[in-house]
Motif scaffolding. Structure first.
Motif, PDB file in Angstrom:
ATOM      1  N   ASP A 172      -4.345  -2.357  -1.934  1.00 41.52           N
ATOM      2  CA  ASP A 172      -4.573  -2.267  -3.365  1.00 41.52           C
ATOM      3  C   ASP A 172      -3.244  -2.496  -4.091  1.00 41.52           C
ATOM      4  O   ASP A 172      -2.307  -1.710  -3.922  1.00 41.52           O
ATOM      5  CB  ASP A 172      -5.159  -0.901  -3.694  1.00 41.52           C
ATOM      6  CG  ASP A 172      -5.470  -0.695  -5.170  1.00 41.52           C
ATOM      7  OD1 ASP A 172      -5.152  -1.571  -5.995  1.00 41.52           O
ATOM      8  OD2 ASP A 172      -6.028   0.354  -5.497  1.00 41.52           O
ATOM      9  N   PRO A 173      -3.138  -3.529  -4.901  1.00 41.53           N
ATOM     10  CA  PRO A 173      -1.874  -3.832  -5.595  1.00 41.53           C
ATOM     11  C   PRO A 173      -1.455  -2.746  -6.601  1.00 41.53           C
ATOM     12  O   PRO A 173      -0.295  -2.640  -6.963  1.00 41.53           O
ATOM     13  CB  PRO A 173      -2.147  -5.162  -6.297  1.00 41.53           C
ATOM     14  CG  PRO A 173      -3.624  -5.306  -6.338  1.00 41.53           C
ATOM     15  CD  PRO A 173      -4.181  -4.511  -5.198  1.00 41.53           C
ATOM     16  N   MET A 174      -2.413  -1.934  -7.038  1.00 39.45           N
ATOM     17  CA  MET A 174      -2.077  -0.854  -7.974  1.00 39.45           C
ATOM     18  C   MET A 174      -1.328   0.280  -7.282  1.00 39.45           C
ATOM     19  O   MET A 174      -0.638   1.057  -7.924  1.00 39.45           O
ATOM     20  CB  MET A 174      -3.351  -0.309  -8.633  1.00 39.45           C
ATOM     21  CG  MET A 174      -4.047  -1.290  -9.552  1.00 39.45           C
ATOM     22  SD  MET A 174      -3.045  -1.756 -10.974  1.00 39.45           S
ATOM     23  CE  MET A 174      -3.016  -0.242 -11.872  1.00 39.45           C
ATOM     24  N   PHE A 175      -1.490   0.398  -5.977  1.00 42.18           N
ATOM     25  CA  PHE A 175      -0.868   1.468  -5.205  1.00 42.18           C
ATOM     26  C   PHE A 175      -0.221   0.894  -3.951  1.00 42.18           C
ATOM     27  O   PHE A 175      -0.728   1.079  -2.836  1.00 42.18           O
ATOM     28  CB  PHE A 175      -1.911   2.533  -4.833  1.00 42.18           C
ATOM     29  CG  PHE A 175      -2.594   3.145  -6.025  1.00 42.18           C
ATOM     30  CD1 PHE A 175      -1.949   4.142  -6.754  1.00 42.18           C
ATOM     31  CD2 PHE A 175      -3.848   2.724  -6.427  1.00 42.18           C
ATOM     32  CE1 PHE A 175      -2.562   4.707  -7.860  1.00 42.18           C
ATOM     33  CE2 PHE A 175      -4.464   3.281  -7.540  1.00 42.18           C
ATOM     34  CZ  PHE A 175      -3.817   4.276  -8.257  1.00 42.18           C
ATOM     35  N   PRO A 176       0.894   0.179  -4.116  1.00 46.22           N
ATOM     36  CA  PRO A 176       1.533  -0.443  -2.939  1.00 46.22           C
ATOM     37  C   PRO A 176       2.029   0.601  -1.943  1.00 46.22           C
ATOM     38  O   PRO A 176       2.509   1.669  -2.329  1.00 46.22           O
ATOM     39  CB  PRO A 176       2.691  -1.231  -3.551  1.00 46.22           C
ATOM     40  CG  PRO A 176       2.946  -0.611  -4.875  1.00 46.22           C
ATOM     41  CD  PRO A 176       1.630  -0.037  -5.336  1.00 46.22           C
ATOM     42  N   LYS A 177       1.876   0.270  -0.655  1.00 48.64           N
ATOM     43  CA  LYS A 177       2.273   1.203   0.408  1.00 48.64           C
ATOM     44  C   LYS A 177       3.155   0.490   1.432  1.00 48.64           C
ATOM     45  O   LYS A 177       3.064  -0.724   1.609  1.00 48.64           O
ATOM     46  CB  LYS A 177       1.035   1.768   1.090  1.00 48.64           C
ATOM     47  CG  LYS A 177       0.174   2.595   0.157  1.00 48.64           C
ATOM     48  CD  LYS A 177      -1.055   3.120   0.843  1.00 48.64           C
ATOM     49  CE  LYS A 177      -1.876   3.922  -0.167  1.00 48.64           C
ATOM     50  NZ  LYS A 177      -3.161   4.301   0.338  1.00 48.64           N
ATOM     51  N   ASP A 178       3.980   1.288   2.111  1.00 50.19           N
ATOM     52  CA  ASP A 178       4.797   0.741   3.194  1.00 50.19           C
ATOM     53  C   ASP A 178       3.949   0.644   4.465  1.00 50.19           C
ATOM     54  O   ASP A 178       2.764   0.972   4.470  1.00 50.19           O
ATOM     55  CB  ASP A 178       6.076   1.561   3.403  1.00 50.19           C
ATOM     56  CG  ASP A 178       5.818   2.984   3.887  1.00 50.19           C
ATOM     57  OD1 ASP A 178       4.697   3.281   4.346  1.00 50.19           O
ATOM     58  OD2 ASP A 178       6.753   3.792   3.809  1.00 50.19           O
ATOM     59  N   LYS A 179       4.563   0.200   5.566  1.00 53.15           N
ATOM     60  CA  LYS A 179       3.825  -0.002   6.813  1.00 53.15           C
ATOM     61  C   LYS A 179       3.221   1.280   7.376  1.00 53.15           C
ATOM     62  O   LYS A 179       2.265   1.236   8.139  1.00 53.15           O
ATOM     63  CB  LYS A 179       4.721  -0.674   7.853  1.00 53.15           C
ATOM     64  CG  LYS A 179       5.928   0.128   8.276  1.00 53.15           C
ATOM     65  CD  LYS A 179       6.728  -0.652   9.319  1.00 53.15           C
ATOM     66  CE  LYS A 179       8.035  -0.071   9.711  1.00 53.15           C
ATOM     67  NZ  LYS A 179       8.302   1.263   9.809  1.00 53.15           N
ATOM     68  N   ASP A 180       3.757   2.439   6.958  1.00 58.46           N
ATOM     69  CA  ASP A 180       3.232   3.729   7.430  1.00 58.46           C
ATOM     70  C   ASP A 180       2.195   4.333   6.481  1.00 58.46           C
ATOM     71  O   ASP A 180       1.721   5.443   6.701  1.00 58.46           O
ATOM     72  CB  ASP A 180       4.381   4.725   7.624  1.00 58.46           C
ATOM     73  CG  ASP A 180       5.351   4.269   8.700  1.00 58.46           C
ATOM     74  OD1 ASP A 180       4.873   3.719   9.727  1.00 58.46           O
ATOM     75  OD2 ASP A 180       6.565   4.463   8.520  1.00 58.46           O
ATOM     76  N   GLY A 181       1.866   3.618   5.420  1.00 58.91           N
ATOM     77  CA  GLY A 181       0.861   4.099   4.483  1.00 58.91           C
ATOM     78  C   GLY A 181       1.396   4.968   3.356  1.00 58.91           C
ATOM     79  O   GLY A 181       0.628   5.517   2.581  1.00 58.91           O
TER      80      GLY A 181
END
Length: 125
Positions: free
Chosen positions: A1-10
């Protein structure tokens, strides 16, 4: 979701965005007719001055905790000088923060209520 960007660990990723940039974006939405007015909450006069130092419009309102036990007199004066309306939240007091006897249930409010034939809420407002 582009509104809530996350790193590889979530984990959510955050960016440092200057407040003035956020304010400019809100002003653009107002200019586009998407909102009628824009305001802030719990800002000091200096924070508003800093945010609008580039000539951006002033907030319509600054919402702050205000009641008879915390009247925000100096802040209200500063907001008036800036042309910013003050809107009170917790006008009946904030017993969760200031203690049980600091708001509408205080002995002082009860006494004034009894003497004036007003409800405690009317006294606080």
């Amino acid at each position: 979701d582009p509104m809530f960007p996350k790193d590889k660990d979530g984990n959510l990723l955050f960016r440092d965005v200057p407040l003035s940039d956020t304010w400019k974006a809100l002003a653009q939405e107002k200019k586009a007719g998407k909102v009628r007015s824009i305001g802030v909450s719990n800002f000091s006069a200096q924070e508003i001055k800093d945010m609008t130092q580039d000539g951006s419009e002033m907030p319509a309102v600054n919402q702050v905790e205000a009641h008879v036990f915390w009247n925000q007199k100096e802040l209200c004066k500063e907001m008036k000088e800036l042309g910013v309306a003050v809107v009170a939240y917790s006008p009946l007091g904030n017993s969760g923060f200031h203690g049980e006897k600091s708001g509408i249930s205080s002995d002082l409010v009860a006494e004034v209520s009894k003497e004036s034939s007003l409800t405690p809420a009317q006294v606080m407002l």
